[in-house]
Motif scaffolding. Structure first.
Motif, short mmCIF file in Angstrom:
data_model
loop_
_atom_site.label_atom_id
_atom_site.label_comp_id
_atom_site.label_asym_id
_atom_site.label_seq_id
_atom_site.Cartn_x
_atom_site.Cartn_y
_atom_site.Cartn_z
N THR A 1 0.81 -1.22 0.00
CA THR A 1 0.00 0.00 0.00
C THR A 1 0.85 1.27 0.00
OG1 THR A 1 -0.03 0.14 2.39
CG2 THR A 1 -1.75 -1.20 1.36
N GLY A 2 2.14 1.14 0.31
CA GLY A 2 2.98 2.33 0.37
C GLY A 2 2.86 3.10 1.66
N VAL A 3 2.10 2.55 2.63
CA VAL A 3 1.93 3.27 3.90
C VAL A 3 3.06 2.88 4.84
CG1 VAL A 3 0.43 3.66 5.89
CG2 VAL A 3 -0.55 3.29 3.62
N GLU A 4 3.80 3.87 5.36
CA GLU A 4 4.87 3.62 6.32
C GLU A 4 4.30 3.56 7.72
OE1 GLU A 4 8.17 3.38 6.77
OE2 GLU A 4 9.19 4.05 4.94
N THR A 5 4.71 2.58 8.52
CA THR A 5 4.26 2.54 9.91
C THR A 5 5.48 2.56 10.80
OG1 THR A 5 2.60 1.00 9.08
CG2 THR A 5 2.67 1.36 11.46
N ASN A 6 5.49 3.36 11.84
CA ASN A 6 6.60 3.35 12.78
C ASN A 6 6.42 2.18 13.75
OD1 ASN A 6 8.61 3.85 14.56
ND2 ASN A 6 8.26 6.07 14.62
N THR A 7 7.35 1.24 13.75
CA THR A 7 7.18 0.04 14.56
C THR A 7 7.89 0.12 15.90
OG1 THR A 7 9.09 -0.93 13.47
CG2 THR A 7 6.94 -1.46 12.54
N LEU A 8 8.42 1.27 16.23
CA LEU A 8 9.23 1.39 17.45
C LEU A 8 8.43 1.00 18.69
CD1 LEU A 8 12.02 2.28 18.48
CD2 LEU A 8 11.01 4.49 19.00
N ALA A 9 7.20 1.48 18.78
CA ALA A 9 6.37 1.19 19.95
C ALA A 9 6.15 -0.32 20.09
CB ALA A 9 5.05 1.91 19.86
N TYR A 10 5.87 -0.99 18.99
CA TYR A 10 5.67 -2.44 19.02
C TYR A 10 6.95 -3.14 19.50
CZ TYR A 10 1.49 -1.68 16.15
OH TYR A 10 0.29 -1.26 15.68
N SER A 11 8.06 -2.70 18.93
CA SER A 11 9.33 -3.34 19.27
C SER A 11 9.62 -3.22 20.77
CB SER A 11 10.49 -2.70 18.50
OG SER A 11 10.21 -2.76 17.13
N LEU A 12 9.45 -2.01 21.29
CA LEU A 12 9.72 -1.79 22.70
C LEU A 12 8.82 -2.66 23.57
CD1 LEU A 12 10.27 2.07 22.96
CD2 LEU A 12 11.96 0.26 23.14
N ALA A 13 7.54 -2.68 23.21
CA ALA A 13 6.59 -3.47 24.00
C ALA A 13 6.98 -4.94 23.99
CB ALA A 13 5.19 -3.30 23.43
N LEU A 14 7.41 -5.44 22.84
CA LEU A 14 7.71 -6.87 22.76
C LEU A 14 9.05 -7.22 23.41
CD1 LEU A 14 6.41 -7.57 19.17
CD2 LEU A 14 5.53 -8.54 21.29
#
Lengths: 390, 335
Positions: free
Chosen positions: A207-220
């Motif tokens: 889709t070309g949509v960028e998502t910042n995954t930092l929050a997910y990474s920290l949580a995991l």
């Protein structure tokens, strides 16, 4: 007559001659070393100097300041060898990791568009690359001795970390029952993080949509193990260093010798790594960066996705050499008394038993092996990174 | 071809100093100078002054041997060596003799291919601490950090002493005594441990010598003496008897000032080469003993000049007094 002629023509055959001369040279070299070694041992014998490897089983009789395996003055000289070897490897690995990180940052900074950053990086490289490493080690060691306080006046951090001229003292984590679950949670967190990242990358591709995954990474990675840790009732306690008598006891510590050696080796080798990175980056043609910009990549994306992968390809071979140099330079620790291989085994043991030939041979074999292993590993990496024929 | 190779290999090794069966006396006399291994700088025992002249108790042994073999106590080439380098330098033939506050032990005597030619200083391992620490006895040092020189018997004695007393310690090693002194001054360690004579010498070089004290009592026996290579008995005898000549001279009351006068004692005559042919047995010139005493002096003179009461080291004779005065110095007779 014709028979002679055929022998002569055989001898005048270029390939045969080349082979014969190589064989003769090889034999001469082998004989030379055989005669030299034989003569040496004959002389050593006639002088009444002990030979052989029997000394390895003898009790060492002295103590070593830093050791990671079980050691006391009743251990054998062979154990001294292992203690020294492990300390050499530890300081080399720490040095290699630090030097790589500093080198990468400085190498990129050197090419920065920001005038000040580029000049500072350039100045750093010129300064530290051009001073002999032995002087730098002695310099940092003496700086450390001169600037850190006496144990009774240590710098304190959070009542648990103490810095003084005997070293840095930290609480030592001691795992209790159930701690293994936290490790498992950490691994699970990592795996999930990779899966999440993959999911969002796919989404980006589609889709070309960028998502910042930092929050997910920290949580995991941090959140999940933390929850498990609390749920199990904190199965970990710390052994805190305490000032008792002359010194801090308990906890774990890093000696000023180790710190100044690791520091000096890293910042020295980092200059060479930075230069290798810079030459790698400069080898990437301007067109690549322009194309990346034309595709709409940000400068960060362009560096990460386009420039560095190609730059590292050029930079890896010289960086391998620097890793080898760092490992070999760690032997200069003998000057400040860090308990690595040269200062313990090729130093104190050699002085006690006096069998220079055996001990120096063993020590040389170690450095040779370490160097060959490092270059083997990095050659595999290099092979993986190199351009695949398309 | 083979012969040539063998020869070249042999000559290469001979050049690197591994030729067996050397005649050190002839070598020294042919060279016209004696290569003597000394410390990298230990005040009172072997150190170079500002003019580059080597002085000290150990240096005087080198000078005595030069006086005996070459007739001139100044024909010595001093080679400064660290504790770790000293035996290899001697084994490989880089030096003709070693006079570097070296402890005589069985292992060194029997397994290194070396011979100890006597004792020129009876020492013992001691401790130096800062006065402010308030320590008066080595037993109070449980848990302390020690600065010491790598590759010495000090390392072994310290380990033995703390093990046998059930105490623990940390160590900080260095290559030279100057470095371990630096560690002591900055506070890297609580105490400096070494042979007591060295501690006195190092104390004089501290910024504030009165801030440190050398504890009474020693934890080991450290007989220090000159060392030669094994396998050259003639040379071994020369070094041994050069040292004995200094001790005997003191015992007989001969010194550099009165050596020219007439003595009635027949042993003095034998020592100074006025009678007998002791020199022939050693392969030396008739005046060898005379040269030692006139150019270097007797043991007592050397002691007082380098480390005695009139020097900053201020060491008393103690064990290093003649046997006849309650000490341990005892030379076999010149007969």
């Amino acid at each position: 007559m014709s028979k002679f002629k055929s022998i002569f023509s055989f001898l005048y055959n270029n390939e045969v001659r080349a082979f014969l001369f190589q064989l003769l040279t090889l034999l001469a070299i082998v004989y030379f070393f055989y005669a030299a070694v034989d003569n040496m041992f004959a002389n050593i014998e006639s002088r009444g100097i002990q030979t052989g490897f029997g000394f390895l089983e003898a009790e060492s009789g002295f103590d070593i300041a830093e050791y990671l395996i079980d050691y006391s003055s009743t251990s054998s000289n062979l154990t001294v060898f292992y203690v020294g070897l492990i300390n050499t490897i530890v300081v080399s690995v720490v040095g290699i990791v630090l030097a790589s990180v500093i080198g990468l940052i400085i190498g990129i900074a050197r090419l920065s568009n920001n005038w000040l950053i580029a000049k500072l990086a350039g100045g750093y490289i010129e300064l530290f690359r051009n001073i002999p490493i032995l002087l730098q080690i002695l310099f940092w060691y003496n700086i450390a001795l001169a600037s850190f306080p006496h144990p009774k006046r240590s710098f304190e951090f959070f009542d648990s970390i103490f810095v003084n001229l005997r070293g840095i003292y930290m609480p030592k984590p001691i795992a209790e029952e159930g701690f293994v679950w936290i490790v498992i949670a950490l691994i699970v967190g990592f795996v999930l993080k990779v899966l999440v990242k993959r999911h969002f990358n796919k989404k980006h591709d589609e889709t070309g949509v960028e998502t910042n995954t930092l929050a997910y990474s920290l949580a995991l990675i941090i959140g999940l193990p933390a929850v498990v840790y609390l749920a199990l009732g904190s199965p970990l306690h710390f052994d805190y260093p305490m000032l008792k008598g002359f010194n801090f006891k308990g906890g774990m510590s890093l000696s000023p010798e180790f710190l100044s050696l690791a520091f000096a080796l890293s910042i020295y080798t980092a200059t060479y790594i930075a230069e290798a990175i810079r030459s790698g980056i400069e080898s990437v043609t301007k067109g690549q960066k322009e194309a990346a910009a034309a595709m709409g990549l940000t400068q960060k994306q362009s560096l990460k996705l386009v420039v560095l992968p190609q730059a590292l390809r050029v930079a890896i071979p010289p960086i391998i050499n620097q890793y080898l140099n760092l490992t070999k330079n760690s032997s200069l620790a003998a000057a400040i008394g860090y308990s690595e291989l040269v200062s313990t085994f090729a130093g104190t043991v050699l002085n006690q038993v006096g069998q220079a030939v055996e001990i120096i041979l063993m020590t040389m074999a170690v450095y040779l092996t370490i160097s060959l292993v490092i270059s083997l590993i990095l050659n595999i990496v290099n092979h993986k990174m190199s351009i695949k024929g398309r | 071809m083979n012969k040539l190779l063998q020869l070249s290999a042999a000559s290469l090794l001979a050049v690197t100093g591994l030729s067996a069966n050397a005649d050190t006396l002839s070598d020294v006399q042919a060279k016209g100078s004696l290569s003597c291994g000394v410390s990298t700088g230990l005040v009172g025992f072997s150190s170079a002054d500002s003019a580059g002249n080597w002085k000290g108790l150990d240096v005087d042994v080198c000078r005595a041997v030069a006086a005996a073999t070459l007739g001139d106590a100044n024909k010595v080439k001093f080679v400064p060596l660290t504790a770790k380098e000293r035996f290899t330098a001697l084994q490989s033939g880089e030096i003709d003799m070693l006079s570097r506050n070296t402890t005589w032990t069985l292992t060194r005597d029997a397994s290194l291919g070396l011979n100890f030619a006597g004792v020129n200083y009876y020492d013992g391992q001691g401790f130096m601490v800062k006065k402010s620490l308030g320590v008066t006895n080595a037993k109070d040092l449980d848990g302390a950090t020690f600065c010491l020189q790598a590759g010495t018997t000090t390392e072994l004695n310290l380990a033995d002493y703390f093990r046998s007393n059930g105490m623990s310690y940390n160590s900080s090693l260095s290559d030279t005594s100057a470095q371990s002194k630096n560690g002591f001054e900055t506070g890297r360690c609580d105490a400096l441990t070494s042979d007591q004579s060295q501690l006195y010498a190092l104390r004089t070089t501290l910024k504030d010598p009165s801030s440190a004290i050398v504890l009474d009592g020693v934890i080991s026996k450290e007989p220090l003496g000159p060392v030669v290579r094994q396998g050259d008995d003639k040379w071994f005898n020369i070094v041994k008897w050069s040292l004995n000549a200094m001790v005997t001279a003191e015992e007989l009351g001969v010194n550099s000032h009165n050596v020219h006068s007439k003595f009635k004692n027949p042993e003095v005559a034998r020592l100074l080469g006025q009678s007998g042919k002791l020199n022939d047995y050693l392969g030396l010139d008739k005046k060898w003993g005379f040269n030692i005493v006139s150019q270097v002096g007797n043991y007592g003179q050397s002691f007082e000049r380098n480390i005695g009461k009139s020097t900053p080291l201020n060491i008393s004779r103690g064990q290093n007094e003649l046997w006849s005065k309650g000490g341990l110095l005892y030379s076999p007779p010149f007969r």
